[in-house]
Design a protein around this motif. Structure first.
Motif, PDB file in Angstrom:
ATOM      1  N   VAL B  82       0.822  -1.208   0.000  1.00 53.22           N
ATOM      2  CA  VAL B  82       0.000   0.000   0.000  1.00 53.22           C
ATOM      3  C   VAL B  82       0.861   1.264   0.000  1.00 53.22           C
ATOM      4  N   PRO B  83       1.809   1.418   0.965  1.00 55.44           N
ATOM      5  CA  PRO B  83       2.642   2.633   0.899  1.00 55.44           C
ATOM      6  C   PRO B  83       3.464   2.704  -0.382  1.00 55.44           C
ATOM      7  N   LEU B  84       4.027   1.576  -0.804  1.00 57.79           N
ATOM      8  CA  LEU B  84       4.841   1.567  -2.015  1.00 57.79           C
ATOM      9  C   LEU B  84       4.008   1.966  -3.225  1.00 57.79           C
ATOM     10  N   GLY B  85       2.798   1.428  -3.298  1.00 59.78           N
ATOM     11  CA  GLY B  85       1.916   1.738  -4.421  1.00 59.78           C
ATOM     12  C   GLY B  85       1.584   3.222  -4.473  1.00 59.78           C
ATOM     13  N   ILE B  86       1.286   3.810  -3.293  1.00 57.75           N
ATOM     14  CA  ILE B  86       0.986   5.246  -3.259  1.00 57.75           C
ATOM     15  C   ILE B  86       2.203   6.022  -3.731  1.00 57.75           C
ATOM     16  N   GLY B  87       3.367   5.634  -3.243  1.00 52.19           N
ATOM     17  CA  GLY B  87       4.597   6.325  -3.609  1.00 52.19           C
ATOM     18  C   GLY B  87       4.813   6.303  -5.112  1.00 52.19           C
ATOM     19  N   ILE B  88       4.623   5.125  -5.694  1.00 52.13           N
ATOM     20  CA  ILE B  88       4.853   5.012  -7.133  1.00 52.13           C
ATOM     21  C   ILE B  88       3.844   5.830  -7.916  1.00 52.13           C
ATOM     22  N   ALA B  89       2.605   5.818  -7.437  1.00 47.41           N
ATOM     23  CA  ALA B  89       1.584   6.615  -8.125  1.00 47.41           C
ATOM     24  C   ALA B  89       1.978   8.088  -8.119  1.00 47.41           C
ATOM     25  N   VAL B 161       5.095  -8.533  -3.961  1.00 48.20           N
ATOM     26  CA  VAL B 161       5.236  -7.081  -4.110  1.00 48.20           C
ATOM     27  C   VAL B 161       5.450  -6.745  -5.575  1.00 48.20           C
ATOM     28  N   TRP B 162       6.295  -7.520  -6.223  1.00 51.30           N
ATOM     29  CA  TRP B 162       6.573  -7.304  -7.647  1.00 51.30           C
ATOM     30  C   TRP B 162       5.293  -7.465  -8.461  1.00 51.30           C
ATOM     31  N   HIS B 163       4.522  -8.480  -8.099  1.00 52.70           N
ATOM     32  CA  HIS B 163       3.355  -8.846  -8.881  1.00 52.70           C
ATOM     33  C   HIS B 163       2.187  -7.884  -8.686  1.00 52.70           C
ATOM     34  N   TRP B 164       1.950  -7.462  -7.444  1.00 57.38           N
ATOM     35  CA  TRP B 164       0.687  -6.795  -7.147  1.00 57.38           C
ATOM     36  C   TRP B 164       0.772  -5.325  -6.774  1.00 57.38           C
ATOM     37  N   THR B 165       1.972  -4.804  -6.470  1.00 59.61           N
ATOM     38  CA  THR B 165       2.046  -3.366  -6.193  1.00 59.61           C
ATOM     39  C   THR B 165       1.458  -2.546  -7.341  1.00 59.61           C
ATOM     40  N   PRO B 166       1.664  -2.966  -8.617  1.00 61.65           N
ATOM     41  CA  PRO B 166       1.085  -2.204  -9.731  1.00 61.65           C
ATOM     42  C   PRO B 166      -0.410  -1.955  -9.579  1.00 61.65           C
ATOM     43  N   LEU B 167      -1.150  -2.917  -9.007  1.00 62.00           N
ATOM     44  CA  LEU B 167      -2.594  -2.727  -8.873  1.00 62.00           C
ATOM     45  C   LEU B 167      -2.886  -1.500  -8.009  1.00 62.00           C
ATOM     46  N   ILE B 168      -2.233  -1.448  -6.835  1.00 65.98           N
ATOM     47  CA  ILE B 168      -2.424  -0.305  -5.937  1.00 65.98           C
ATOM     48  C   ILE B 168      -1.942   0.965  -6.625  1.00 65.98           C
ATOM     49  N   ALA B 169      -0.783   0.869  -7.279  1.00 61.21           N
ATOM     50  CA  ALA B 169      -0.213   2.061  -7.914  1.00 61.21           C
ATOM     51  C   ALA B 169      -1.167   2.603  -8.978  1.00 61.21           C
ATOM     52  N   VAL B 209     -10.359   4.754  -3.561  1.00 62.89           N
ATOM     53  CA  VAL B 209      -9.653   3.766  -4.362  1.00 62.89           C
ATOM     54  C   VAL B 209      -8.789   2.875  -3.480  1.00 62.89           C
ATOM     55  N   LEU B 210      -8.267   3.456  -2.391  1.00 62.68           N
ATOM     56  CA  LEU B 210      -7.422   2.636  -1.523  1.00 62.68           C
ATOM     57  C   LEU B 210      -8.218   1.532  -0.862  1.00 62.68           C
ATOM     58  N   VAL B 211      -9.435   1.855  -0.430  1.00 62.58           N
ATOM     59  CA  VAL B 211     -10.248   0.813   0.198  1.00 62.58           C
ATOM     60  C   VAL B 211     -10.507  -0.312  -0.804  1.00 62.58           C
ATOM     61  N   ILE B 212     -10.815   0.076  -2.060  1.00 65.84           N
ATOM     62  CA  ILE B 212     -11.012  -0.941  -3.092  1.00 65.84           C
ATOM     63  C   ILE B 212      -9.736  -1.752  -3.279  1.00 65.84           C
ATOM     64  N   GLY B 213      -8.612  -1.032  -3.362  1.00 64.53           N
ATOM     65  CA  GLY B 213      -7.332  -1.708  -3.571  1.00 64.53           C
ATOM     66  C   GLY B 213      -7.013  -2.664  -2.441  1.00 64.53           C
ATOM     67  N   ILE B 214      -7.210  -2.204  -1.201  1.00 66.41           N
ATOM     68  CA  ILE B 214      -6.897  -3.057  -0.065  1.00 66.41           C
ATOM     69  C   ILE B 214      -7.810  -4.281  -0.060  1.00 66.41           C
ATOM     70  N   LEU B 215      -9.087  -4.052  -0.369  1.00 63.01           N
ATOM     71  CA  LEU B 215     -10.024  -5.176  -0.421  1.00 63.01           C
ATOM     72  C   LEU B 215      -9.569  -6.210  -1.452  1.00 63.01           C
TER      73      LEU B 215
END
Lengths: 90, 295, 297
Positions: B82-89, B161-169, B209-215
């Motif tokens: 989650v933090p990594l995804g936000i950072g990348i976004a 992390v490699w596979h799924w961080t993109p979704l959050i990002a 969007v984060l709630v959706i992403g976390i879910l």
């Protein structure tokens, strides 16, 4: 239907669920529910309370079956009681 | 849009969807319930066992351990992604050809079949032929995912992390894009710091969007199967055996219909509870938003 | 840059914003810009490195792979790709996968569109609970449904067909499609429906002629997700098929031969499974940026 390996208890279980759902629909048609706050921290409709009650019932049964030697009938009784409390005051 | 029309004829629009989903969801679920109370050898030879399988499953130490591992895994990957995804976004460029190129590159891991993801990392981390495995060994670290549970865990988390961080990002990126420029201009006039802009403009826009992403992330990490299966096979020992894999081994490998059905139901109940909590949270968030707009 | 005096408030704002952005770019410390780029590059490298390694392997001969570790192919070979494209067992795996994915996308979208419309425009008995029930299917672990699916499709006579996998994937793809589309449809003002009906449009005609074009980016994102989840899922796909409709994922497990794993072929097959995904992202890249938030920002 043979491959679904039905048994009497599970058939009764699903029938009861179906009857409850039909009953809730009929009740809803007769007098629509109003969302309200009870002792639960969120505002709920009748259907929400039913769902919470059923989910609680499932967990109560699991706890009783898994970690105690109390009779299942008692678990059922507790669940129904809790469901009634939820529906009325939840 | 809270002024929806009340009409039960809408059910006709739902009906085709309902029939299809019911065919693939309710009938199988009923069958699972039926299995769970019986000892099934074949369609004609079966015995009613009552709640025995549930009792056994709930008290099975291997499955309890798998459940604990599962929660540990899901929470760990969420805490990283989650933090990594936000950072990348926040880092992703917003226009130009770089924006498109980076978007495609970032999205790529999401579209690789899950077992191929496992294979990629298997190849990447092998001590003899993999860049990462070889590199770590050259650096003097005795990296071995078939021996060391710590290495196996680390690798699986890195893979996830490699596979799924993109979704959050991507979710966050698209959330950020919907913030009107006027907000940033106002912030600049107020001489707001970078942190204040993030805290009071960007983060509130991201909550939905984060709630959706976390879910989505929680649920998918909770049923992770193919990647660790290919990468570590659940080992060393049982250290990376998660719920889905225990279940699949039981159901397909050992053909234990009854116990695996009982296990499925317990698994499903856990998912149901978590799902309901998230759903209620999302709905309340939206309700609050509508109230804010109305006021 | 157009320096003429702007005439509309919109143009004034635009010009001011552009000038402001230019000033800011100049004022921002160069080191910070480089730090941003550096971090982004680091992440991209992290994403690409394993994929590069797979690509690297796929162009090496098996003796080179198992010999010394080389950072790029020393004797570049296409033998693994040639093997995949000439062996019908291999390439039919791709055809099968693509066949059931497309079927699933078609079925899911066809039934999800009206359902999502109903959820976004009407209230009816049990709507919220129905929606929640749909979501639980999205979350249901496929492992739970493995055995009954096997039995169900065997009984219906669909075992080892593309339709079986396409239908099985509906379990999570239809709810997903409904969920995403509902978000997009809710952001279209309802007045548009009403105006169209007053203008004498029938419901089907309104839906196809007016409504669907309005949510086209939503449909794009939905198709992206449908493709994604059907393409990457393997557990159900491999359980419900044997030989005729075997997905590429389970063909890949055959690379384990008597003499160990055929790393080269495995890598080449892996590379080929990534390509369709890249094509799909390329087509929807502009929709993703806007629509990935599923209409819920």
């Amino acid at each position: 239907m043979e491959w679904m390996v039905w048994t009497t208890p599970t058939a009764i279980f699903f029938s009861v669920i179906a009857v409850i759902l039909l009953g809730m629909t009929a009740w809803e048609l007769a007098s629509p529910t109003i969302e309200r706050r009870g002792f639960l921290p969120i505002a709920t409709t009748r259907g929400d309370r039913l769902f919470i009650g059923l989910l609680c019932a499932a967990y109560i049964h699991l706890m009783v079956v898994g970690f105690t030697s109390i009779s299942l009938w008692l678990a059922l009784a507790i669940s129904i009681l809790w469901l009634v409390i939820l529906m009325r005051w939840g | 849009m809270n002024n929806k029309i009340y009409s039960n004829r809408a059910w006709w629009l739902i009906l085709p969807m309902l029939l299809l989903v019911a065919f693939s969801a309710i009938i199988p679920l009923m069958t699972v319930v039926n299995y769970s109370v019986q000892d099934v050898f074949d369609a004609n030879t079966r015995f009613f066992t009552g709640v025995e399988w549930f009792q056994e499953t709930l008290n099975n130490p291997a499955l309890q351990a798998a459940l604990v591992r599962q929660f540990a895994f899901s929470l760990t990957v969420l805490a990283i992604e989650v933090p990594l995804g936000i950072g990348i976004a926040l880092l992703m460029p917003k226009k130009g050809w770089q924006a498109s190129a980076i978007l495609i590159l970032v999205t790529m891991p999401l579209l690789i079949p899950w077992n191929v993801v496992g294979s990629i990392w298997q190849i990447f981390t092998r001590g003899d032929i993999g860049l990462m495995g070889w590199g770590l060994r050259e650096l003097g670290y005795g990296y071995n995912i078939t021996r060391s549970a710590v290495d196996a865990w680390g690798t699986i988390i890195l893979m996830d992390v490699w596979h799924w961080t993109p979704l959050i990002a991507l979710l966050c990126y698209s959330g950020l894009r919907s913030i009107p420029d006027a907000y940033y201009q106002a912030a600049r006039i107020d001489r707001a710091s970078r942190w204040a802009v993030f805290r009071y403009i960007q983060l509130p826009k991201l909550t939905n969007v984060l709630v959706i992403g976390i879910l989505l992330r929680f649920m998918h990490s909770f049923m992770i199967y193919a990647e660790p299966f290919v990468l570590t096979g659940g080992g060393p020992g049982n250290s990376t055996t998660f719920l889905s894999q225990s279940l699949t081994t039981m159901a397909i490998g050992q053909q234990d219909l009854g116990p695996s059905a009982a296990f499925s139901l317990i698994y499903f109940l856990i998912i149901l509870l978590v799902c309901w909590v998230f759903y209620t949270a999302i709905m309340n968030l939206q309700k609050d938003k509508q109230l804010d707009k109305g006021a | 840059m157009n320096q003429s005096i702007p005439t509309t408030p919109e143009a004034v704002r635009k010009q001011a914003a552009a000038a402001d952005a230019r000033r800011r770019r100049q004022a921002r410390p160069v080191s910070r810009q480089w730090r941003r780029r550096g971090l982004m590059t680091a992440y991209i490298v992290f994403v690409l490195l394993p994929v590069y390694w797979l690509l690297n392997m796929s162009f090496q001969s098996n003796s080179e792979i198992l010999g010394a570790l080389t950072l790029w192919p020393q004797d570049f070979t296409l033998e693994h790709y040639a093997k995949i494209f000439t062996d019908s067992n291999w390439y039919m795996g791709y055809v099968n996968s693509i066949a059931y994915v497309l079927m699933n996308m078609l079925i899911s979208l066809a039934v999800a569109l009206p359902a999502a419309y109903a959820f976004s425009r009407y209230r009816f008995i049990g709507d919220k609970h129905l929606f929640f029930w749909l979501l639980t299917n999205l979350m249901a672990p496929p492992a739970v449904f493995l055995l009954p699916y096997f039995q169900l499709y065997y009984t219906v006579g669909l075992f080892d067909t593309h339709v079986a996998v396409a239908l099985a994937h509906c379990l999570f793809n239809i709810p997903l499609a409904v969920w995403i589309l509902e978000g997009f449809m809710s952001s279209v003002p309802k007045e548009i429906d009403e105006t169209a009906f007053i203008d004498g449009y029938s419901f089907p005609r309104f839906f196809v002629k007016i409504f669907i074009p309005m949510i086209s980016s939503g449909i794009g994102v939905t198709l992206f997700f449908l493709f994604m989840f059907s393409w990457v899922e393997l557990l159900l796909a491999s359980t419900l098929t044997a030989t005729n409709a075997q997905p590429i994922g389970s063909v890949m497990t055959q690379t384990k031969g008597a003499s160990g794993i055929d790393w080269g072929a495995l890598s080449a097959a892996g590379v080929l499974t990534i390509l369709p995904g890249i094509v799909v992202v390329y087509f929807v890249r502009n929709h993703i940026a806007k629509g990935f938030a599923l209409g819920r920002t």
